[in-house]
Design an enzyme around this catalytic site. Structure first.
Site, PDB file in Angstrom:
ATOM      1  CB  CYS A  12      -1.091   0.031   1.169  1.00  0.00           C
ATOM      2  SG  CYS A  12      -2.096   1.152   1.259  1.00  0.00           S
TER       3      CYS A  12
ATOM      4  NE  ARG B   1      -1.249   4.644  -0.379  1.00  0.00           N
ATOM      5  CZ  ARG B   1      -1.120   4.941  -1.747  1.00  0.00           C
ATOM      6  NH1 ARG B   1      -0.919   6.555  -1.765  1.00  0.00           N
ATOM      7  NH2 ARG B   1      -1.113   4.197  -2.425  1.00  0.00           N
TER       8      ARG B   1
ATOM      9  CD1 TRP C  94      -5.683  -2.621   2.708  1.00  0.00           C
ATOM     10  CD2 TRP C  94      -5.417  -3.404   0.524  1.00  0.00           C
ATOM     11  NE1 TRP C  94      -6.903  -2.864   2.212  1.00  0.00           N
ATOM     12  CE2 TRP C  94      -6.752  -3.205   0.966  1.00  0.00           C
ATOM     13  CE3 TRP C  94      -5.172  -3.872  -0.649  1.00  0.00           C
ATOM     14  CZ2 TRP C  94      -7.862  -3.377   0.268  1.00  0.00           C
ATOM     15  CZ3 TRP C  94      -6.315  -4.112  -1.394  1.00  0.00           C
ATOM     16  CH2 TRP C  94      -7.694  -3.858  -1.230  1.00  0.00           C
TER      17      TRP C  94
ATOM     18  CG  ASN D 175       3.116  -0.106  -2.677  1.00  0.00           C
ATOM     19  OD1 ASN D 175       3.086  -0.877  -1.686  1.00  0.00           O
ATOM     20  ND2 ASN D 175       3.010   1.120  -2.523  1.00  0.00           N
ATOM     21  N   GLY D 176       2.075  -3.384  -5.387  1.00  0.00           N
ATOM     22  CA  GLY D 176       1.735  -4.002  -6.607  1.00  0.00           C
ATOM     23  C   GLY D 176       1.600  -5.374  -6.595  1.00  0.00           C
TER      24      GLY D 176
ATOM     25  CD  GLU E 193     -20.641   8.490  -2.333  1.00  0.00           C
ATOM     26  OE1 GLU E 193     -20.316   7.345  -2.896  1.00  0.00           O
ATOM     27  OE2 GLU E 193     -19.708   8.725  -1.277  1.00  0.00           O
TER      28      GLU E 193
ATOM     29  CE  LYS F 208     -17.998   7.443   1.750  1.00  0.00           C
ATOM     30  NZ  LYS F 208     -17.957   7.872   0.195  1.00  0.00           N
TER      31      LYS F 208
ATOM     32  CD  GLU G 211     -16.362   3.739   1.413  1.00  0.00           C
ATOM     33  OE1 GLU G 211     -15.505   3.935   0.415  1.00  0.00           O
ATOM     34  OE2 GLU G 211     -17.156   4.898   1.670  1.00  0.00           O
TER      35      GLU G 211
ATOM     36  CG  HIS H  70     -39.535  -4.256  -9.456  1.00  0.00           C
ATOM     37  ND1 HIS H  70     -40.330  -4.927  -9.898  1.00  0.00           N
ATOM     38  CD2 HIS H  70     -39.318  -3.177  -9.934  1.00  0.00           C
ATOM     39  CE1 HIS H  70     -41.141  -4.296 -10.571  1.00  0.00           C
ATOM     40  NE2 HIS H  70     -40.583  -3.033 -10.496  1.00  0.00           N
TER      41      HIS H  70
ATOM     42  CE  LYS I  31      -8.739   9.241  -0.037  1.00  0.00           C
ATOM     43  NZ  LYS I  31     -10.300   9.394  -0.018  1.00  0.00           N
TER      44      LYS I  31
HETATM   45  C1  G6P Z   1     -11.185   3.138  -3.210  1.00  0.00           C
HETATM   46  C2  G6P Z   1     -11.470   4.121  -2.059  1.00  0.00           C
HETATM   47  C3  G6P Z   1     -12.878   4.830  -2.490  1.00  0.00           C
HETATM   48  C4  G6P Z   1     -12.703   5.202  -4.027  1.00  0.00           C
HETATM   49  C5  G6P Z   1     -12.104   4.310  -4.760  1.00  0.00           C
HETATM   50  C6  G6P Z   1     -11.788   4.798  -6.023  1.00  0.00           C
HETATM   51  O1  G6P Z   1     -12.070   2.219  -2.919  1.00  0.00           O
HETATM   52  O2  G6P Z   1     -11.679   3.704  -0.693  1.00  0.00           O
HETATM   53  O3  G6P Z   1     -13.290   6.047  -1.301  1.00  0.00           O
HETATM   54  O4  G6P Z   1     -14.147   5.955  -4.234  1.00  0.00           O
HETATM   55  O5  G6P Z   1     -11.348   3.682  -4.494  1.00  0.00           O
HETATM   56  O6  G6P Z   1     -10.900   5.679  -5.765  1.00  0.00           O
HETATM   57  P1  G6P Z   1     -10.349   7.037  -7.015  1.00  0.00           P
HETATM   58  O7  G6P Z   1      -9.032   7.474  -6.440  1.00  0.00           O
HETATM   59  O8  G6P Z   1     -10.046   6.528  -8.416  1.00  0.00           O
HETATM   60  O9  G6P Z   1     -11.650   8.155  -6.992  1.00  0.00           O
END
Ligand code: G6P
Length: 614
Positions: free
Chosen positions: A2, A27, A76, A102-103, A487, A491, A494, A510, A609
């Site tokens: 991460c 992140r 992560w 990372n990756g 959304e 939220k 999450e 439905h 993040k």
């Molecule tokens: C992750 C984050 C989200 C975000 C999504 C897309 O899942 O936790 O908050 O909306 O990635 O990220 P981006 O940086 O491409 O908007």
């Protein structure tokens, strides 16, 4: 993946690396570690927080003393569970080479088998460890090679993505870094250099940075840095000035970054519009797409690709662009678009939306669209991010660094950008000068409305207290408020780990209606627009099944108060503006429910993040 940090200079590296890792905590991660170079190669790594790692370091700092070179990582988990042994850095058996990565190395399993057949014993379940073992093998076959040469040779053996840092006692006094698909930034100080996966850990030391691009490597010593391609071709890189301050990434008196970012929204909304919205002149000035505006207006179709919250902004963008500019729009999950052989050509415009500008799926969608000849435009928050650099043109959201993992201010900034874009595409085509002025005037009033909504924080906190133990939530909205329902539900799940679903209100019958009883709170966005009467009927349907209703309604609406258990009143505005307002109480509701449940809202479990892997 991460987060990555690195340091080379004259100061003690360990405290600097730990401070850098703290800056990357936003992140999301599950373990952390550092490796240093002094006479030996001491390292620490463990499951848990950077704070835990710091305590371990403080309990016996002696072995780390005198090290002025080091690398650090927050992990992560992707391959292998979160555990001490799977944490980075990874070292070879002799303990004289350390890497952080990372990756994802996609062919790791094959490489691992080859190495195991030669007698290599692996200490972790990660894909990353193959890198250090490969480097070791290459070096054993030719001890005269430099660290950069062995790293380069190792990278030729692997497929996948990497942001990689390596140090070694066999070729001391340098850090070798390489990038493919996972961001790396080098910060340039006075006789010292910083490395990080984003600028947050660097900004307190220097604002001069070099962004590596995919396929590039750098060798960094105390006296300088040299960038070459992975194929070993030397190159010159521009030094870029960072334009964000430390203050912007600190909490500024709020208990959490998320709350600070929710409350920053009125100011951010001003920043997004500054210099761009000219209501009196009836025009929008969007410098980043000016040269491409005609081509954008001629698009046969616009396809928006994004992930997560940015995808929800994209859905609102669809409504806005179709409504104002009458250009057909499709919205796709970037992860689906990239693999479904989409029909895209030079007449299409693909808009990618990304807060971080680094999301792996969104980046891949961008590249796929480019390959098919489409014009590719970006809407990004992080300046200089990979997506921002690879799109042909774009609009920055100017929301400032967003630290809370759950996106808030970046979302409203994206929606404002999409509103401005829709109007820019309409000018001279689908709306009159007067309509343009009116629409822009309405947009200019949004920050003021947002400030008034934020004053409802206490009321929303009280509502949250009544529902903090709910196990499920349903969010309903129609038209422009349907993506807001999605959304709002996102939220909540999450950060509070309550199961929540968003639905277009009419679809309730439905399926979700089967779930409604007194234990199912239903959040209904019921502002006054063309579907207002229909949404009142939806509330009745919920009530008659004993569901409890939290309504978001337009100020002065007594009818909704009669039907709902709780009403959060927001200023009335046109349907196109509403998502910018209705989302704010939903952000606050999830924030308060999550904090009342004792959840770590800034760093929710299992989430990152910026998702730079598939
Ligand atoms: C992750 C984050 C989200 C975000 C999504 C897309 O899942 O936790 O908050 O909306 O990635 O990220 P981006 O940086 O491409 O908007």
């Amino acid at each position: 993946m991460c987060g990555i940090v690195g340091y080379i200079g004259k100061r003690e590296a360990a405290p600097l690396l730990l401070a850098g890792l703290h800056r990357l905590e936003y992140r999301g991660y599950d373990s952390a570690g550092i490796a240093l170079q002094n006479g030996g190669m001491p390292y620490l790594k463990q499951k848990g927080s950077v704070g835990d790692l710091q305590k371990t370091y403080e309990a016996s700092p002696a072995k780390m003393l005198g090290a002025t070179i080091g690398i650090g990582h927050t992990r992560w988990a992707t391959h292998g569970d979160p555990s001490d042994r799977n944490s980075h850095p990874h070292l070879n058996a002799d303990g004289d080479i350390a890497i952080i990565h990372n990756g994802i190395i996609e062919n790791y399993s094959l490489v691992k088998q080859e190495l195991q057949a030669e007698g290599y014993v692996f200490q972790s379940d990660t894909d990353s460890e193959v890198l250090v073992q490969l480097i070791d093998r290459i070096w054993k076959s030719d001890a005269s090679l430099s660290l950069e040469a062995v790293v380069r040779a190792a990278l030729r053996h692997v497929e996948g993505a990497y942001g990689l840092c390596a140090i070694s006692l066999r070729d001391p006094g340098k850090i070798v870094v390489a990038r493919k698909g996972s961001p790396l930034v080098i910060g340039i100080g006075e006789g010292e250099y910083f490395i990080a996966s984003d600028a947050a850990p660097i900004v307190e030391h220097t604002n001069r940075v070099v962004y590596l691009s995919d396929g590039e490597m750098a060798v960094i010593t105390r006296s300088g840095y040299q960038v070459r391609t992975i194929e070993n071709v030397a190159m010159e890189k521009d030094v870029v000035e960072l334009d964000f301050s430390l203050e912007k990434i600190e909490k500024g008196g709020y208990e959490h970054f998320m709350l600070k970012e929710i409350f920053e929204q009125p100011a951010v909304m001003h920043d997004v519009m500054r210099g761009r919205v000219r209501s009196d002149e009836g025009r929008v000035v969007l410098g980043g797409i000016e040269d491409y505006l005609d081509r954008l207006k001629q698009a046969k179709r616009i396809v928006i690709c994004a992930c997560g919250t940015s995808w929800h902004a994209g859905l609102i963008g669809e409504y806005l662009i179709e409504d104002f500019a009458r250009i057909p729009v499709e919205v796709d999950y970037a992860s689906e678009f990239r693999y479904r052989n989409p029909i895209i050509g030079p007449d299409d415009v693909v808009i990618v939306i990304s807060q971080s500008g680094e999301t792996a799926d969104t980046l891949a969608a961008l590249r796929a669209a480019k390959e098919k000849g489409a014009m590719v435009m970006g809407i990004c928050n992080v300046v200089g991010s990979t997506i921002a650099r690879e799109t042909m043109c774009g609009i920055y959201t100017h929301a400032g660094p967003e630290v809370g993992v759950a996106s808030t201010k970046a979302f409203t900034a994206q929606v404002i950008v999409l509103y401005m874009l829709a109007l820019a595409l309409s000018k001279g085509r689908t709306i009159s000068h007067d309509e343009m002025r009116l629409s822009l005037r309405e947009l200019s009033r949004v920050p003021e409305h947002a400030s008034r909504i934020l004053e409802l924080d206490r009321q929303i906190q009280e509502i949250a207290a009544s529902y903090k133990d709910a196990r499920n939530f349903l969010y309903l909205g129609r038209g422009y408020n349907f993506p807001v329902a999605l959304e709002g539900a996102l939220k909540l799940k999450e950060i509070s780990y309550i199961h929540a679903e968003g639905y277009p209100a009419a679809e309730m019958k439905h399926g979700p209606i089967a779930l409604i009883d007194e234990d199912m709170p239903v959040v209904v966005i019921a502002t006054r627009d063309s579907s207002y009467n229909k949404i009142l009927s939806n509330i009745e349907e919920v009530r008659s099944r004993k569901g409890r209703v939290i309504a978001i309604a337009s100020e002065g609406d007594a009818e909704v108060a009669r039907l709902a258990d709780h009403v959060i009143y927001i200023p009335q505005a046109s349907a196109q503006i509403m998502p910018l307002l209705t989302v704010i109480p939903l952000q606050l509701l999830s924030y308060h429910i999550a904090t009342l449940r004792g959840c770590n809202v800034d760093r929710p479990r299992n989430l990152a993040k910026s998702v730079t892997v598939e």
